[in-house]
Every structure is written in C-alpha cells, then in structure tokens.
Design a protein around this motif. Structure first.
Motif, mmCIF file in Angstrom:
data_model
loop_
_atom_site.group_PDB
_atom_site.id
_atom_site.type_symbol
_atom_site.label_atom_id
_atom_site.label_comp_id
_atom_site.label_asym_id
_atom_site.label_seq_id
_atom_site.Cartn_x
_atom_site.Cartn_y
_atom_site.Cartn_z
ATOM 1 N N THR A 26 -47.824 33.504 51.317
ATOM 2 C CA THR A 26 -49.141 34.015 50.911
ATOM 3 C C THR A 26 -49.507 35.236 51.742
ATOM 4 O O THR A 26 -48.897 35.514 52.782
ATOM 5 N N ASN A 27 -50.543 35.944 51.322
ATOM 6 C CA ASN A 27 -51.022 37.100 52.080
ATOM 7 C C ASN A 27 -51.586 36.677 53.437
ATOM 8 O O ASN A 27 -51.450 37.395 54.429
ATOM 9 N N PHE A 53 -48.040 36.422 60.274
ATOM 10 C CA PHE A 53 -46.686 36.840 60.649
ATOM 11 C C PHE A 53 -46.709 38.212 61.314
ATOM 12 O O PHE A 53 -46.098 38.434 62.368
ATOM 13 N N LYS A 54 -47.450 39.144 60.722
ATOM 14 C CA LYS A 54 -47.550 40.500 61.271
ATOM 15 C C LYS A 54 -48.166 40.491 62.672
ATOM 16 O O LYS A 54 -47.726 41.216 63.571
ATOM 17 N N LYS A 55 -49.192 39.658 62.847
ATOM 18 C CA LYS A 55 -49.851 39.562 64.150
ATOM 19 C C LYS A 55 -48.871 39.072 65.208
ATOM 20 O O LYS A 55 -48.804 39.626 66.311
ATOM 21 N N ASP A 56 -48.106 38.049 64.883
ATOM 22 C CA ASP A 56 -47.128 37.509 65.826
ATOM 23 C C ASP A 56 -46.006 38.519 66.089
ATOM 24 O O ASP A 56 -45.502 38.620 67.219
ATOM 25 N N LEU A 57 -45.619 39.270 65.064
ATOM 26 C CA LEU A 57 -44.603 40.303 65.248
ATOM 27 C C LEU A 57 -45.079 41.362 66.237
ATOM 28 O O LEU A 57 -44.343 41.762 67.139
ATOM 29 N N ASN A 58 -46.309 41.809 66.070
ATOM 30 C CA ASN A 58 -46.866 42.844 66.940
ATOM 31 C C ASN A 58 -46.894 42.400 68.396
ATOM 32 O O ASN A 58 -46.656 43.214 69.303
ATOM 33 N N GLU A 59 -47.158 41.121 68.623
ATOM 34 C CA GLU A 59 -47.189 40.597 69.988
ATOM 35 C C GLU A 59 -45.804 40.605 70.634
ATOM 36 O O GLU A 59 -45.681 40.564 71.853
#
Length: 281
Positions: A159-160, A166-172
């Motif tokens: 889902t969005n 997912f994007k937030k965790d990637l950035n971290e």
C-alpha cells in the motif's frame, strides 16, 4: 551577453518515446543544437552501458549521468584535464556520488527491512517475461539494463502507507527510492540534482567552455526522480507522459510543459525557450 547552454535530460518518456524508445525523428534538431555549441547531458536511471550506447547513437561527446545521479562520466576525448575527485573507467573520467550496489543489497537484507521484502519484486529476480513487461525492453537490451553498479530497480506491491514507512526507514539507513516513468529504483541518498550541481562545478573548475560567460541550464524530465534537477536548473521542461498527469514542481517561473509526448514534445518545448530560439533561428 553570450551564454553557454547545457541541456540535462532524462531519457525514457522525455527524450526517448515512452513506448518504443524512438528518437531518430529529432536527430536533426539535436545535431543543430550540438553544432551551435549546446551541451546535451543525458541523466537517467539507466546504467553506464545503456547510456553509453544511447550517447553514441545520438552522436554526443558530452558527459552523462547514470543511475539517478549515482555517477558522472566525462569523455577523455573532450575532457583532457582530469575532473577533481575522478578515477578512470575505460574512455571516461568517473565521479561516483552513489552507494555501491552490493552495499545496498546487504542493507536491504537486514532485519529492519524484512517486513517489507514481501511487497518488493526486484527486476533482477523477475522472469524474462516480467522484465520485458515492466521495462518495455527486448532480450538483449534487458541483459545490458541489469549491469548496474549503484541501484536496484523494483516494483512495489504494498500500500501507499506501507511505502511511506519503507521510504522513511530507507532514509534512516542512507538509502532512498527514486520513482521513474516505469519502475522504482533503490539507491543511496544521491539525486539527479546533486549530480547536476557537481557537473556544473566541474565545468567551471575545468573552464570547459574556455570563456567566462554564464552557464545556463535547462533540465528536461517527466517523473518524480527528475524533480531535483528541474527545481535547480535555470529552466525546467516537463514532458507529458502518455496517460499520466504531469509532475508538479514547486517553482513557477521558467517552466515549460509539453503538449506532445517524447520525442516530439522534447523538441517542440525546447523550441519555445528564448535562448534556444536565438541559436536555431
């Protein structure tokens, strides 16, 4: 006052037709621009091997940018002086801004991301039929497209809301997702905008144009991953994708929107810009 014009352009859906990758219909226009001294810089999510082939097909001897700003390649033929912080790769000087692919793969397999992996289908893990469907490429071109050093193309099946998490965790973890016309691309935190800044700085340091005239940049794109370079260029050219809404930019000045899709839309929209009109008339 004279100006040095640099056009930084995305490929699929911007310079190349989205469906069949056609560009030959605008080759005379491209040749006119380069003959007049305009630098055309390809800047795409495509990899080194793919862009080298396209650069040659377009008769370009300019630098190019690969994998969403992960690396810049300066042809030794036209850059006899070595750009700062570069290394040699074949016939090019290479400046790496991105994260190595094996490092990305190691990070994405960590415990932090296990809960997301069920929503991800990496291009490298797809069947040939799936790869062709999602990329629009044929067999030989697919093999070249998989020769990546700084990114992993993928399809997201969650889902969005899950994608945002997912994007937030990637950035971290110093990673990001870049949305192109067809696929998402797992990369480091590098962007096309970062690569554009590095490129222009190198052109200044090397006195590439052999004059003190202003460098004017025109960034052309169609998707979210193009926004970072389109926001900082002097001019932004938004190319319409078939059956999709145009991307939204924060800027409101010197923005030109195409009426047609690529490659016709690329040519027609550039022809609307005054500094291009001046050199082709």
């Amino acid at each position: 006052m004279a100006k040095n014009i640099v056009i930084i352009t995305d490929l699929d859906g911007t310079l190349l037709n989205f469906k069949n990758f056609e560009y030959k219909s605008i080759l005379p226009f491209i040749n006119t621009l380069t003959t007049k001294g305009v630098e055309i810089i390809l800047c795409s999510s495509k990899c080194y091997m793919e862009i080298t082939q396209i650069n040659n097909g377009l008769n370009l001897i300019s630098p190019f940018i690969v994998e969403n700003g992960s690396a810049i390649y300066y042809p030794k033929k036209t850059f006899t002086k070595r750009p700062p912080n570069s290394t040699e790769r074949e016939n090019y000087w290479e400046i790496v801004l991105g994260t190595p692919r094996d490092e990305l793969s190691k990070k994405i397999r960590s415990n932090t991301f296990k809960k997301y992996l069920r929503y991800i289908l990496f291009l490298k893990n797809m069947t040939k039929l799936q790869q062709a469907y999602y990329t629009g490429l044929k067999s030989d071109a697919l093999d070249v497209a998989l020769e990546r050093r700084f990114s992993e193309p993928l399809i997201w099946m969650g889902t969005n809301k899950e994608l945002d998490s997912f994007k937030k965790d990637l950035n971290e973890e110093s990673m990001d997702l870049n949305a192109g016309a067809r696929l998402l691309h797992l990369t480091g935190l590098n962007t096309k905008g970062d690569a554009l800044k590095e490129l222009i700085q190198s052109l200044h340091i090397l006195n590439y144009f052999n004059n003190s005239d202003e460098i004017v940049t025109i960034a052309c794109g169609d998707s979210e991953n193009d926004i970072s370079m389109m926001e900082i260029a002097n001019y932004a050219v938004v190319i319409r994708l078939p059956d999709k809404k145009n991307i939204n930019l924060k800027r409101t000045t010197n923005v030109f929107n195409s009426k047609n899709v690529a490659p016709k839309g690329w040519k027609e929209t550039l022809e609307e810009i005054d500094i291009i009109k001046e050199i082709i008339r």
